[in-house]
Design a protein around this motif. Structure first.
Motif, mmCIF file in Angstrom:
data_model
loop_
_atom_site.group_PDB
_atom_site.id
_atom_site.type_symbol
_atom_site.label_atom_id
_atom_site.label_comp_id
_atom_site.label_asym_id
_atom_site.label_seq_id
_atom_site.Cartn_x
_atom_site.Cartn_y
_atom_site.Cartn_z
ATOM 1 N N PHE A 189 5.456 7.017 -10.782
ATOM 2 C CA PHE A 189 5.116 8.262 -10.210
ATOM 3 C C PHE A 189 5.380 8.043 -8.577
ATOM 4 O O PHE A 189 4.430 8.589 -7.942
ATOM 5 C CB PHE A 189 3.819 8.777 -10.505
ATOM 6 C CG PHE A 189 3.880 8.956 -12.097
ATOM 7 C CD1 PHE A 189 4.539 10.067 -12.633
ATOM 8 C CD2 PHE A 189 2.887 7.992 -12.859
ATOM 9 C CE1 PHE A 189 4.206 10.423 -13.865
ATOM 10 C CE2 PHE A 189 2.701 8.512 -14.041
ATOM 11 C CZ PHE A 189 3.339 9.603 -14.555
ATOM 12 N N LEU A 200 7.588 10.927 -5.530
ATOM 13 C CA LEU A 200 7.889 12.262 -6.259
ATOM 14 C C LEU A 200 8.380 13.308 -5.437
ATOM 15 O O LEU A 200 8.977 14.308 -5.669
ATOM 16 C CB LEU A 200 6.661 12.641 -6.892
ATOM 17 C CG LEU A 200 6.263 12.362 -8.315
ATOM 18 C CD1 LEU A 200 4.886 12.961 -8.705
ATOM 19 C CD2 LEU A 200 7.154 12.739 -9.201
ATOM 20 N N GLN A 245 2.104 -8.108 -4.853
ATOM 21 C CA GLN A 245 1.114 -8.373 -6.068
ATOM 22 C C GLN A 245 1.766 -9.371 -7.184
ATOM 23 O O GLN A 245 1.008 -10.103 -7.980
ATOM 24 C CB GLN A 245 1.043 -6.946 -6.561
ATOM 25 C CG GLN A 245 -0.107 -6.536 -5.681
ATOM 26 C CD GLN A 245 -0.717 -5.211 -6.176
ATOM 27 O OE1 GLN A 245 -0.171 -4.582 -7.264
ATOM 28 N NE2 GLN A 245 -1.862 -4.423 -5.784
ATOM 29 N N CYS A 289 1.342 11.953 -6.270
ATOM 30 C CA CYS A 289 1.564 10.884 -6.963
ATOM 31 C C CYS A 289 0.402 9.893 -7.407
ATOM 32 O O CYS A 289 0.342 9.768 -8.456
ATOM 33 C CB CYS A 289 2.162 9.906 -5.954
ATOM 34 S SG CYS A 289 3.849 10.197 -5.135
ATOM 35 N N ALA A 303 -5.398 2.880 7.228
ATOM 36 C CA ALA A 303 -4.894 1.536 6.308
ATOM 37 C C ALA A 303 -6.117 0.618 6.624
ATOM 38 O O ALA A 303 -6.365 -0.330 5.528
ATOM 39 C CB ALA A 303 -3.695 1.035 6.971
ATOM 40 N N VAL A 333 -8.586 1.666 4.114
ATOM 41 C CA VAL A 333 -8.314 1.221 2.623
ATOM 42 C C VAL A 333 -8.235 -0.115 2.233
ATOM 43 O O VAL A 333 -8.879 -0.631 1.030
ATOM 44 C CB VAL A 333 -6.729 1.664 2.512
ATOM 45 C CG1 VAL A 333 -6.072 1.176 1.103
ATOM 46 C CG2 VAL A 333 -6.405 3.241 2.532
ATOM 47 N N GLY A 345 -4.327 -0.701 -9.925
ATOM 48 C CA GLY A 345 -3.375 -1.473 -9.336
ATOM 49 C C GLY A 345 -2.669 -1.055 -8.021
ATOM 50 O O GLY A 345 -3.485 -1.086 -7.078
ATOM 51 N N VAL A 346 -1.257 -0.807 -7.846
ATOM 52 C CA VAL A 346 -1.022 -0.572 -6.464
ATOM 53 C C VAL A 346 -1.381 0.622 -5.818
ATOM 54 O O VAL A 346 -1.126 0.918 -4.824
ATOM 55 C CB VAL A 346 0.784 -0.579 -6.696
ATOM 56 C CG1 VAL A 346 1.267 0.657 -7.388
ATOM 57 C CG2 VAL A 346 1.459 -1.037 -5.479
ATOM 58 N N TYR A 347 -1.828 1.640 -7.065
ATOM 59 C CA TYR A 347 -2.170 3.029 -6.225
ATOM 60 C C TYR A 347 -3.326 2.859 -5.249
ATOM 61 O O TYR A 347 -3.673 3.983 -4.375
ATOM 62 C CB TYR A 347 -2.507 4.002 -7.508
ATOM 63 C CG TYR A 347 -1.367 3.992 -8.132
ATOM 64 C CD1 TYR A 347 -0.243 4.956 -7.736
ATOM 65 C CD2 TYR A 347 -1.262 3.343 -9.365
ATOM 66 C CE1 TYR A 347 1.109 4.883 -8.439
ATOM 67 C CE2 TYR A 347 0.168 3.473 -10.279
ATOM 68 C CZ TYR A 347 1.019 4.254 -9.524
ATOM 69 O OH TYR A 347 2.155 4.367 -10.563
ATOM 70 N N PRO A 401 -3.956 0.454 -2.654
ATOM 71 C CA PRO A 401 -3.531 0.325 -1.296
ATOM 72 C C PRO A 401 -2.547 1.619 -1.029
ATOM 73 O O PRO A 401 -2.234 1.919 0.186
ATOM 74 C CB PRO A 401 -2.241 -0.994 -1.347
ATOM 75 C CG PRO A 401 -2.398 -1.619 -2.796
ATOM 76 C CD PRO A 401 -3.461 -0.686 -3.355
ATOM 77 N N LEU A 402 -1.891 2.207 -2.085
ATOM 78 C CA LEU A 402 -0.978 3.580 -1.712
ATOM 79 C C LEU A 402 -2.003 4.744 -1.216
ATOM 80 O O LEU A 402 -1.281 5.641 -1.040
ATOM 81 C CB LEU A 402 -0.524 3.911 -2.897
ATOM 82 C CG LEU A 402 0.871 3.027 -3.217
ATOM 83 C CD1 LEU A 402 1.822 3.353 -4.176
ATOM 84 C CD2 LEU A 402 1.840 2.939 -1.892
ATOM 85 N N VAL A 417 -3.403 4.930 1.423
ATOM 86 C CA VAL A 417 -2.652 5.014 2.737
ATOM 87 C C VAL A 417 -1.728 6.135 2.918
ATOM 88 O O VAL A 417 -1.819 6.993 3.840
ATOM 89 C CB VAL A 417 -1.927 3.772 3.511
ATOM 90 C CG1 VAL A 417 -1.551 3.751 4.653
ATOM 91 C CG2 VAL A 417 -2.945 2.555 3.191
ATOM 92 N N VAL A 418 -0.914 6.256 2.009
ATOM 93 C CA VAL A 418 0.283 7.285 2.255
ATOM 94 C C VAL A 418 -0.254 8.499 1.296
ATOM 95 O O VAL A 418 0.954 9.328 1.334
ATOM 96 C CB VAL A 418 1.564 6.837 1.713
ATOM 97 C CG1 VAL A 418 2.139 5.825 2.951
ATOM 98 C CG2 VAL A 418 1.566 5.942 0.402
#
Lengths: 194, 234
Positions: A25, A28, A128, B26, B77, B80, B99-101, B103-104, B106-107
Motif C-alpha cells: 500500500f 497509492l 530496516q 496509505c 520528522a 516521528v 513496521g515501516v509505517y 517512520p512513514l 512523516v509523509v
C-alpha cells in the motif's frame, strides 16, 4: 554465483511477491490518480523507477558513510526525507538543463513523486532489512519495477472498462479500488514463487 | 474553551480525515488488519499531529514563507523519530507489527495538510486542539476499519471472540485485497451520501476532497506546495 542468485530472488520478491502497491500500500496516490491511460501510467512508472533507484543509492550511501560512521542512525527519517525531497528537485533541474528530451517525458511526474511514500518507504526498508548499498539499489529498482507493472496493468484495465455501465455510487475511484483489489488477489498468487 | 471544543468536534466528526476528507490512505489500508494495529497507528499519528501542530503554530511568525514546507517536515520528522524510539522501547510488539509505517507517518498528508492549512495561520492552543481532534478522528476511523476487517476476517476483535460457533472467517478481509474492497465500499457509501446531499441542496464539497479522489488535487495540495514559490500565500 550465490550472490547473484540472492539478488535475483530479491528482485522477484520485491517486484512481484510483495508488490509495493498491491500488498504494501505504498504510493497509492499516483497509483489511483495517474492510471487513466497506459501511456501516462508508463511515464509515471519510468519516473518512479528512475527516482526510487537513485534515491535508494543516495540514501544507502548516506546511511553507510555518514549516519553509521558518526553513530547518528536515529536521524535516518529526518535525513532521508530531506535528501529525497532535495534529490527530486535536483533531478528535475538537472534534466531540464541537460537532457530536455527526458525532462519532457518525465517532468510532469517528478513533482508528484516528492511526497510519494514509496520512495521514503523503500529507503527505510533497505535500512530496516540491513541491506548493503548494492542490495539496496537492487531492492529499490525491483520495488519500482513492481510499481510500474501494477500501474500499467491497472491503466490497461481502466482503458478497457472506461465505458462500462458502473453503478452510480461506485463511479470514479470506488470502481478503481475494486479493480485494484482484484489485482491484489491475483498478485497473492505470486506468493508461491519463493 | 469553546474554540477548543469546536476544533475537537470538527476533527472527530465534521471533517474526519478518513471518513470525510479521505486523507492519508496509505497507512489506513496498510495497518488496519486488526483493530489494535489501527488504534496504535492512529494514536501514534495523533501524538505527532498534536505536537507538530502546536510547535508549528508557536513558530509560525518565525518561519519564513518560502521555506515553510521544509521547516514543517523537519519538525514533523523529529516528532516521528521521538515516537518511533519510544515505541521501540516500550511497545516492541506493536512497533514490529506496524513496521515501516511508523517512520512513514512523516509523509502522511493529514499532518502536513493541517500544518499548512491550520497551524500556520492560527494561535497555538486552537492548533493543539485541531491536531488532537484530527488525530482522534483518524484513530477512531482506523480502529473502526480495523475492527470491521478483523471481525469479518478472523471473527474476533481485541482478542475477544464473540462470533457464533458456526461462523467461518472470510480470510481475505485481513489480507491485502480486503483492504482495497473495504475502502471501495467506504468510497461507495460516501458517494451515496454525497449524491443524496447534493440533491437536497447541501454543500458536500468537503467529502472526499483529500488525495485519493484524484491526484491533480493532491498535486496542488501537497507536492507543489513543497516548492513554496509556486503557491502564493495569502
Amino acid at each position: 554465483m550465490n550472490q547473484v542468485k540472492d539478488l535475483l530472488l530479491l528482485f522477484i520478491s520485491s517486484s512481484l511477491v510483495s508488490n509495493v502497491v498491491l500488498s504494501q500500500f505504498l504510493g497509492l496516490c499516483p497509483f489511483l490518480g495517474v492510471s487513466k491511460k497506459v501511456k501516462t501510467a508508463a511515464g509515471m512508472g519510468t519516473a518512479v523507477i528512475f527516482v526510487i533507484t537513485l534515491a535508494s543509492a543516495v540514501a544507502g550511501v548516506i546511511y553507510e558513510f555518514v549516519l553509521v560512521r558518526f553513530h547518528i542512525e536515529y536521524l535516518q527519517t529526518i535525513v532521508f526525507i530531506l535528501v529525497i525531497a532535495a534529490l527530486v528537485q535536483f533531478v528535475e533541474m538537472f534534466l531540464k538543463k541537460v537532457i530536455p528530451g527526458l525532462y519532457e517525458a518525465l517532468g510532469v511526474y517528478l513533482p508528484l513523486i516528492t511526497t510519494n511514500c514509496a520512495v521514503l518507504g523503500t529507503a527505510i526498508k533497505n535500512v530496516q532489512n540491513e541491506y548493503g548499498i548494492v542490495t539496496g539499489i537492487v531492492n529499490g529498482f525491483a520495488t519500482a519495477v513492481g510499481f510500474t507493472i501494477a500501474i500499467v496493468i491497472l491503466a490497461g484495465i481502466r482503458e478497457k472498462t472506461e465505458f462500462n455501465d458502473v453503478p452510480e455510487a461506485l463511479k470514479g475511484s470506488a470502481i478503481v479500488l475494486v479493480t485494484a483489489g482484484l489485482m491484489a488477489m491475483a498478485f497473492t498468487g505470486f506468493s508461491g514463487l519463493i | 474553551m469553546n474554540k477548543a471544543a469546536e476544533r475537537l468536534y470538527n476533527g472527530i466528526l465534521k471533517e474526519n480525515p478518513t471518513f470525510v476528507l479521505m486523507l492519508g490512505m496509505c497507512p489506513t489500508l496498510a495497518v488496519t488488519t486488526s483493530a489494535i494495529n489501527g488504534l496504535g497507528m492512529g494514536l501514534a499519528t495523533a501524538v505527532v499531529l498534536t505536537l507538530s501542530n502546536f510547535l508549528i503554530s508557536l513558530l509560525r511568525k518565525m518561519i519564513p514563507d518560502r521555506v515553510r514546507i521544509p521547516a514543517f517536515i523537519v519538525i514533523i520528522a523529529s516528532f516521528v523519530t521521538v515516537i518511533e524510539l519510544l515505541m521501540k522501547a516500550y511497545l516492541p510488539a506493536l512497533n514490529n507489527a506496524l513496521g515501516v509505517y511508523i517512520p512513514l507517518i512523516v509523509v502522511n498528508c493529514i499532518i502536513l495538510g493541517r500544518a499548512e492549512s491550520y497551524a500556520y495561520e492560527n494561535p497555538p492552543i486552537p492548533s493543539l486542539f485541531d491536531g488532537l481532534g484530527m488525530g482522534l478522528g483518524f484513530s477512531m476511523a482506523l480502529t473502526l476499519i480495523g475492527a470491521f476487517r478483523e471481525i469479518l476476517g478472523s471473527g474476533a476483535v481485541f482478542d475477544y471472540h464473540f462470533m457464533p460457533e458456526g461462523f467461518v472467517p472470510i480470510g481475505i478481509f485481513v489480507q491485502a485485497p480486503g483492504a482495497f474492497f473495504v475502502l471501495a465500499a467506504l468510497v461507495g457509501i460516501q458517494n451515496v451520501i454525497k449524491i443524496k446531499g447534493t440533491k437536497a441542496g447541501k454543500d458536500m464539497s468537503k467529502i472526499g476532497s483529500g488525495c485519493t479522489r484524484d491526484c491533480s488535487t493532491c498535486k496542488e495540495g501537497c507536492s507543489s506546495k513543497f516548492y513554496g514559490e509556486k503557491e502564493d500565500k495569502k
